[in-house]
Design a protein around this motif. Structure first.
Motif, PDB file in Angstrom:
ATOM      1  N   GLY A   1      -7.626   4.990   4.499  1.00  0.00           N
ATOM      2  CA  GLY A   1      -7.980   3.950   5.454  1.00  0.00           C
ATOM      3  C   GLY A   1      -7.749   2.530   4.953  1.00  0.00           C
ATOM      4  O   GLY A   1      -7.837   1.578   5.723  1.00  0.00           O
ATOM      5  N   ALA A   2      -7.461   2.363   3.652  1.00  0.00           N
ATOM      6  CA  ALA A   2      -7.188   1.031   3.106  1.00  0.00           C
ATOM      7  C   ALA A   2      -5.837   0.532   3.620  1.00  0.00           C
ATOM      8  O   ALA A   2      -4.916   1.330   3.823  1.00  0.00           O
ATOM      9  N   PRO A   3      -5.689  -0.769   3.837  1.00  0.00           N
ATOM     10  CA  PRO A   3      -4.412  -1.278   4.351  1.00  0.00           C
ATOM     11  C   PRO A   3      -3.288  -1.157   3.328  1.00  0.00           C
ATOM     12  O   PRO A   3      -3.481  -1.435   2.149  1.00  0.00           O
ATOM     13  N   VAL A   4      -2.127  -0.720   3.797  1.00  0.00           N
ATOM     14  CA  VAL A   4      -0.926  -0.635   2.960  1.00  0.00           C
ATOM     15  C   VAL A   4       0.259  -1.153   3.762  1.00  0.00           C
ATOM     16  O   VAL A   4       0.234  -1.179   4.993  1.00  0.00           O
ATOM     17  N   GLU A   5       1.277  -1.565   3.039  1.00  0.00           N
ATOM     18  CA  GLU A   5       2.526  -2.000   3.663  1.00  0.00           C
ATOM     19  C   GLU A   5       3.664  -1.239   3.007  1.00  0.00           C
ATOM     20  O   GLU A   5       3.696  -1.094   1.786  1.00  0.00           O
ATOM     21  N   ILE A   6       4.589  -0.741   3.820  1.00  0.00           N
ATOM     22  CA  ILE A   6       5.756  -0.023   3.327  1.00  0.00           C
ATOM     23  C   ILE A   6       7.000  -0.818   3.693  1.00  0.00           C
ATOM     24  O   ILE A   6       7.188  -1.178   4.866  1.00  0.00           O
ATOM     25  N   ILE A   7       7.835  -1.113   2.707  1.00  0.00           N
ATOM     26  CA  ILE A   7       9.115  -1.777   2.943  1.00  0.00           C
ATOM     27  C   ILE A   7      10.200  -0.786   2.550  1.00  0.00           C
ATOM     28  O   ILE A   7      10.215  -0.313   1.410  1.00  0.00           O
ATOM     29  N   ALA A   8      11.078  -0.457   3.489  1.00  0.00           N
ATOM     30  CA  ALA A   8      12.042   0.616   3.240  1.00  0.00           C
ATOM     31  C   ALA A   8      13.439   0.247   3.699  1.00  0.00           C
ATOM     32  O   ALA A   8      13.623  -0.521   4.649  1.00  0.00           O
ATOM     33  N   ASP A   9      14.421   0.807   3.015  1.00  0.00           N
ATOM     34  CA  ASP A   9      15.819   0.792   3.440  1.00  0.00           C
ATOM     35  C   ASP A   9      16.197   2.231   3.748  1.00  0.00           C
ATOM     36  O   ASP A   9      16.014   3.117   2.911  1.00  0.00           O
ATOM     37  N   VAL A  10      16.716   2.462   4.949  1.00  0.00           N
ATOM     38  CA  VAL A  10      17.101   3.801   5.379  1.00  0.00           C
ATOM     39  C   VAL A  10      18.600   3.803   5.651  1.00  0.00           C
ATOM     40  O   VAL A  10      19.084   3.036   6.490  1.00  0.00           O
TER      41      VAL A  10
ATOM     42  N   LEU B   1       5.774   0.846  -1.567  1.00  0.00           N
ATOM     43  CA  LEU B   1       4.443   0.665  -0.996  1.00  0.00           C
ATOM     44  C   LEU B   1       3.736  -0.475  -1.710  1.00  0.00           C
ATOM     45  O   LEU B   1       3.782  -0.579  -2.938  1.00  0.00           O
ATOM     46  N   HIS B   2       3.082  -1.328  -0.935  1.00  0.00           N
ATOM     47  CA  HIS B   2       2.244  -2.395  -1.481  1.00  0.00           C
ATOM     48  C   HIS B   2       0.825  -2.163  -0.981  1.00  0.00           C
ATOM     49  O   HIS B   2       0.605  -2.015   0.227  1.00  0.00           O
ATOM     50  N   GLY B   3      -0.125  -2.114  -1.898  1.00  0.00           N
ATOM     51  CA  GLY B   3      -1.513  -1.897  -1.526  1.00  0.00           C
ATOM     52  C   GLY B   3      -2.425  -2.327  -2.654  1.00  0.00           C
ATOM     53  O   GLY B   3      -1.993  -2.991  -3.607  1.00  0.00           O
ATOM     54  N   THR B   4      -3.691  -1.944  -2.556  1.00  0.00           N
ATOM     55  CA  THR B   4      -4.677  -2.279  -3.573  1.00  0.00           C
ATOM     56  C   THR B   4      -5.385  -1.017  -4.025  1.00  0.00           C
ATOM     57  O   THR B   4      -5.924  -0.272  -3.200  1.00  0.00           O
ATOM     58  N   ALA B   5      -5.349  -0.772  -5.330  1.00  0.00           N
ATOM     59  CA  ALA B   5      -6.057   0.367  -5.907  1.00  0.00           C
ATOM     60  C   ALA B   5      -7.448  -0.084  -6.318  1.00  0.00           C
ATOM     61  O   ALA B   5      -7.614  -1.109  -6.975  1.00  0.00           O
ATOM     62  N   THR B   6      -8.454   0.671  -5.909  1.00  0.00           N
ATOM     63  CA  THR B   6      -9.830   0.354  -6.259  1.00  0.00           C
ATOM     64  C   THR B   6     -10.458   1.544  -6.969  1.00  0.00           C
ATOM     65  O   THR B   6     -10.036   2.689  -6.802  1.00  0.00           O
ATOM     66  N   GLY B   7     -11.486   1.253  -7.763  1.00  0.00           N
ATOM     67  CA  GLY B   7     -12.179   2.313  -8.480  1.00  0.00           C
ATOM     68  C   GLY B   7     -13.083   1.714  -9.520  1.00  0.00           C
ATOM     69  O   GLY B   7     -13.629   0.622  -9.330  1.00  0.00           O
TER      70      GLY B   7
ATOM     71  N   ALA C   1      -3.915   3.635   5.111  1.00  0.00           N
ATOM     72  CA  ALA C   1      -3.403   4.797   4.381  1.00  0.00           C
ATOM     73  C   ALA C   1      -3.966   6.066   5.011  1.00  0.00           C
ATOM     74  O   ALA C   1      -5.181   6.166   5.208  1.00  0.00           O
ATOM     75  N   PRO C   2      -3.106   7.043   5.342  1.00  0.00           N
ATOM     76  CA  PRO C   2      -3.587   8.253   6.009  1.00  0.00           C
ATOM     77  C   PRO C   2      -4.386   9.176   5.105  1.00  0.00           C
ATOM     78  O   PRO C   2      -5.116  10.034   5.582  1.00  0.00           O
ATOM     79  N   GLN C   3      -4.265   9.008   3.794  1.00  0.00           N
ATOM     80  CA  GLN C   3      -5.062   9.781   2.849  1.00  0.00           C
ATOM     81  C   GLN C   3      -5.121   9.028   1.528  1.00  0.00           C
ATOM     82  O   GLN C   3      -4.404   8.057   1.327  1.00  0.00           O
TER      83      GLN C   3
END
Length: 195
Positions: free
Chosen positions: A46-55, A68-74, A32-34
């Motif tokens: 910096g956490a890994p993310v995956e983007i699945i898109a239809d354009v 977007l698929h990722g993991t939220a931490t806190g 993740a860029p931010q």
């Protein structure tokens, strides 16, 4: 088409620009860029993310529908236990191909009620890329709780954590010192008892 990118939020849409009508399926992954989300819970930079898109090429613009698929931490805002939850965010928007592209004519609404319509700026494809960063930042801000708790994710806080209003059971059982004078004057009332 699957790519690993230093910025997975920037979709390479060159193929979609050449084909109209049928959507192009894209998958990107990378860090993740931010940060996405608030201080207490979010996808860390910096956490890994995956983007699945239809354009889809609409002629003078591209419709981008992305998840977007990722993991939220806190941490829980009550007991401070660590939280780690799967996160799925969905965005959909139109990106213009040239500055002549207009998606909303705020000047013809006839009203200026201060709702931000006049501040709207359309999104554009730049250097064959559609940048989804701000769309996901905004969506995370709307989706993730500002003060997350364990209860938000079906769990109980650690034993001994104060109640949500900040009053423990011991504090709740103690008499309020502000009313001590009245209690002495009128006597105390026990449940089911007399004055």
């Amino acid at each position: 088409m699957t790519t690993v990118s230093n910025n997975p939020f920037q979709l390479d849409v060159r193929e979609a620009l050449r084909t109209t009508g049928l959507p192009q399926h894209l998958t990107t992954s990378g860090p993740a860029p931010q940060r996405l989300g608030g201080e207490m819970l979010g996808v860390a930079e910096g956490a890994p993310v995956e983007i699945i898109a239809d354009v889809t090429n609409l002629g003078e613009s591209l419709l981008v529908d992305a998840t977007l698929h990722g993991t939220a931490t806190g941490q829980c805002s009550r007991c401070l236990s660590p939280l780690e939850e799967p996160l799925e965010l969905h965005v959909s928007d139109v990106f213009g191909l040239s500055p002549d592209f207009i998606t909303r004519d705020a000047g013809k609404t006839g009203t200026d009620d201060g709702d931000g319509e006049d501040d709207f700026e359309p999104l554009f494809v730049e250097e064959d890329r559609a940048d989804l960063t701000q769309l996901f930042v905004d969506e995370a801000g709307l989706t993730l709780p500002f003060n997350p708790t364990c209860a938000d994710y079906g769990r109980e806080c650690d034993e001994g954590t104060p109640e949500p209003d900040g009053i423990s059971e011991e504090q709740a059982a103690a008499p309020d010192p502000r009313w001590a004078g009245l209690a002495e004057k009128f006597g105390t009332t026990d449940e089911g008892g007399e004055n």
